[in-house]
Each structure stands twice: as structure tokens, then as C-alpha cells.
Design a protein around this motif. Sequence first.
Motif, PDB file in Angstrom:
ATOM      1  N   ASN A  40      82.177  18.825  39.513  1.00 14.11           N
ATOM      2  CA  ASN A  40      83.163  18.119  38.707  1.00 14.11           C
ATOM      3  C   ASN A  40      82.552  17.847  37.345  1.00 14.11           C
ATOM      4  OD1 ASN A  40      82.128  15.082  38.740  1.00 14.11           O
ATOM      5  ND2 ASN A  40      81.902  15.894  40.813  1.00 14.11           N
ATOM      6  N   PHE A  41      83.393  17.477  36.393  1.00 21.16           N
ATOM      7  CA  PHE A  41      82.964  17.372  35.000  1.00 21.16           C
ATOM      8  C   PHE A  41      83.172  15.954  34.482  1.00 21.16           C
ATOM      9  CE2 PHE A  41      83.940  21.714  35.909  1.00 21.16           C
ATOM     10  CZ  PHE A  41      83.046  22.468  35.162  1.00 21.16           C
ATOM     11  N   ASN A  42      82.143  15.435  33.829  1.00 23.02           N
ATOM     12  CA  ASN A  42      82.211  14.135  33.169  1.00 23.02           C
ATOM     13  C   ASN A  42      82.131  14.379  31.666  1.00 23.02           C
ATOM     14  OD1 ASN A  42      82.087  11.278  32.737  1.00 23.02           O
ATOM     15  ND2 ASN A  42      79.870  11.469  32.485  1.00 23.02           N
ATOM     16  N   LEU A  43      83.233  14.125  30.953  1.00 28.88           N
ATOM     17  CA  LEU A  43      83.332  14.477  29.542  1.00 28.88           C
ATOM     18  C   LEU A  43      83.133  13.270  28.637  1.00 28.88           C
ATOM     19  CD1 LEU A  43      84.066  16.453  27.234  1.00 28.88           C
ATOM     20  CD2 LEU A  43      86.484  15.896  27.672  1.00 28.88           C
ATOM     21  N   THR A  44      82.277  13.438  27.627  1.00 34.17           N
ATOM     22  CA  THR A  44      82.123  12.461  26.554  1.00 34.17           C
ATOM     23  C   THR A  44      82.141  13.219  25.228  1.00 34.17           C
ATOM     24  OG1 THR A  44      79.703  12.609  26.654  1.00 34.17           O
ATOM     25  CG2 THR A  44      80.753  10.879  27.972  1.00 34.17           C
ATOM     26  N   PHE A  45      82.185  12.480  24.128  1.00 34.31           N
ATOM     27  CA  PHE A  45      82.131  13.081  22.804  1.00 34.31           C
ATOM     28  C   PHE A  45      81.028  12.398  22.008  1.00 34.31           C
ATOM     29  CE2 PHE A  45      86.398  13.953  24.264  1.00 34.31           C
ATOM     30  CZ  PHE A  45      86.589  15.273  23.879  1.00 34.31           C
ATOM     31  N   LYS A  98      72.540  16.489  28.153  1.00 30.95           N
ATOM     32  CA  LYS A  98      73.790  16.914  28.760  1.00 30.95           C
ATOM     33  C   LYS A  98      73.633  18.283  29.416  1.00 30.95           C
ATOM     34  CE  LYS A  98      75.746  13.232  27.094  1.00 30.95           C
ATOM     35  NZ  LYS A  98      76.002  12.067  27.963  1.00 30.95           N
ATOM     36  N   ASP A  99      74.494  18.542  30.380  1.00 30.15           N
ATOM     37  CA  ASP A  99      74.471  19.841  31.061  1.00 30.15           C
ATOM     38  C   ASP A  99      75.187  20.919  30.263  1.00 30.15           C
ATOM     39  OD1 ASP A  99      73.244  18.886  33.575  1.00 30.15           O
ATOM     40  OD2 ASP A  99      75.126  17.781  33.788  1.00 30.15           O
ATOM     41  N   THR A 140      77.749  16.809  39.471  1.00 32.88           N
ATOM     42  CA  THR A 140      78.568  16.389  38.351  1.00 32.88           C
ATOM     43  C   THR A 140      77.985  17.001  37.094  1.00 32.88           C
ATOM     44  OG1 THR A 140      79.252  14.300  39.356  1.00 32.88           O
ATOM     45  CG2 THR A 140      79.345  14.440  36.953  1.00 32.88           C
ATOM     46  N   ILE A 141      78.792  17.740  36.359  1.00 33.68           N
ATOM     47  CA  ILE A 141      78.351  18.402  35.141  1.00 33.68           C
ATOM     48  C   ILE A 141      78.711  17.510  33.956  1.00 33.68           C
ATOM     49  CG2 ILE A 141      78.635  20.440  33.673  1.00 33.68           C
ATOM     50  CD1 ILE A 141      79.387  21.990  36.241  1.00 33.68           C
ATOM     51  N   ASN A 142      77.714  17.022  33.266  1.00 34.57           N
ATOM     52  CA  ASN A 142      77.944  16.163  32.109  1.00 34.57           C
ATOM     53  C   ASN A 142      78.179  17.022  30.878  1.00 34.57           C
ATOM     54  OD1 ASN A 142      77.629  13.468  33.244  1.00 34.57           O
ATOM     55  ND2 ASN A 142      75.501  14.080  33.630  1.00 34.57           N
ATOM     56  N   PRO A 183      74.755  24.981  35.001  1.00 38.32           N
ATOM     57  CA  PRO A 183      75.619  25.800  34.155  1.00 38.32           C
ATOM     58  C   PRO A 183      74.922  26.179  32.868  1.00 38.32           C
ATOM     59  CG  PRO A 183      76.215  23.498  33.928  1.00 38.32           C
ATOM     60  CD  PRO A 183      75.190  23.565  35.035  1.00 38.32           C
ATOM     61  N   PHE A 184      75.426  27.223  32.203  1.00 32.85           N
ATOM     62  CA  PHE A 184      74.920  27.561  30.870  1.00 32.85           C
ATOM     63  C   PHE A 184      75.306  26.437  29.931  1.00 32.85           C
ATOM     64  CE2 PHE A 184      74.996  29.661  26.722  1.00 32.85           C
ATOM     65  CZ  PHE A 184      73.761  30.303  26.743  1.00 32.85           C
TER      66      PHE A 184
END
Length: 299
Positions: free
Chosen positions: A165-170, A177-178, A129-131, A204-205
Amino acid sequence: MTITKHFIVPAFLGLLFITSCENENTVTDEVADTNEIDTSDRIVLGVNTSETPTNLDQKTLDLISKNHLSPLGAQLEEMVLPGGEKREVIRVEGDIVMFPEDLDQLDFDGYENIHQKQYSTNALVSPRTINVIGYTGGSQALTSSERTALSWAVANYNRLNLNINFNLTFGTNFGNKDMVVYNNTINNPNGAGGSAGFPSGGRPFKFVQIYGLSNYNTNVIEHVITHEIGHSVGFRHTDYFSRQSCGQNTNEGTAGVGANYIPGTPSGYDSTSIMLACFSNNEDGEFNSNDITALNFLY
């Protein structure tokens, strides 16, 4: 209008595997017929480095070439991170950046006999999971439209049920974070687009910057962000072998590098891939079917 944009990837993301295919179906030797495509409204994703003299020494240029990236116009420049920290980066192929220490760790050799179509790097992201955080701090905060576009871009990936998969926050706390997506227009006043880098160590970059997109609609911004995230998870430009989408005939890779595509995807130019080096200002921001095939093959 031409804009400079964003590391990825198969027929969709650019170079889905920088490999060579038993000397058949390699697209690195294809010659683009730029007369067949109207590129007058194309946006360049990143800086047009092909027109800029390099400021790197020959040893570094040789290392870039060794990893099958284009040394043409490669630049050592300063990248401003969220919060204002400045780091030296090497920019190649317009919208791909990497920290100098990462260049030594790239290893894009060794995949010479994989049968694929579309293009990626050998550097990929391990299942995880990519944060992702959309940056909201100060002058580098994403605008409302850019936050919406980032949400759409993340949804593009998540709806495919990949093994990433991606976990998105702001917010502003990006240290753990990744990936952080931020608006860096203040430090890129003369262009529009974005940039990102390739994966390292299975991750990931981290830094995906966009800039100069205030006059573009949310779909175009979605396209830019989806494209740059593509680099960050390992994809190169779909037309790396010609930059045909920009009206050019320039091979981003080095002579003799095989670019074997993933079965079921085009072996040559794919005019609607989200990973083209340049795109039009009426993009819908969505993957085409070949992009989806490529993503499912890799992830």
C-alpha cells in the motif's frame, strides 16, 4: 500526437512475469495486426528507443537480453534526480530506466513454468507500506494538476487492498522515502511522458519522473503516473510482445522468452490496459478489470 512516456507489467502492467509457460499460450510469438487499430492519436510512454542507435557496448546489450529486456535502441544517458544530482542510467523499451549497477543484479530467469497471463518481472516488491513523496521543490516541482493526478494514482492502488500500500506526502525531503515522483520537464524538453525502473531487493524503484504533460488533462497525467508506478513495482508493458498500441510489431523481449498470463486475463492484446506501451490522449487513468486481476495475483 505521439509522446514518449514510464518499469511494469501483467496483462495490465506489461509483463506480469517474464516467464514461459510449458510452451502453451505464449504470446511472444504473436504477430500484431496493426491494421486493426487506429494509433494516430497514441502517446508513447517514454523515448522511442527503437528508432535510436544504441550507444552501449555488446557486453551490456547481452546482459540486457539475458534479462529478457529489449536491447533495441538501449541507451546510456544522464538522469537528473530531484535537487539536481545527475546519475548515469540505462534506458530500455522507452520508459524503463535502471542504474548500471542494478543491471548486474537483475535476475529474470528461473520462472519458466509458472502459469500466468499478463506480464511482470520476477523482481517484485515485498509486502510493505511504500512511502511516496510528490516533489515540490524548485523547477522540478509537481504542478497542481500533477499533484492531484498523483493522489488519484495512489488511490488507484490503495483501493485494491493489496499487500503493498502507498502512503503519500508532498515536500522536498525525499531521502528516506521509498519513491519520489517529480516533474523533470526542464531536463526533458523534447517529449512528454515519464520513466521509472524495476524493483530491487524487494523495494520499488525510487525515482519516478514525468515531463511535458502541461497540455494534458489530469486523467491523462494520472494514467502516466499510475503506469510508471506500475513499472516501479514490477510490471512490464502489457503489449511487450508487439507494442501494438504504438502501431508497431516489435517484441520487447527476446526470442524464446515465455510470457505466460495470469488465469482470467487475456493471452493477447488488451486494448484498454493501463500498462500498454502507448496510450491515447483521452485515457481515464483507471485500471481495467484485467489490470486489477493481475495486481491481485501478484500482490
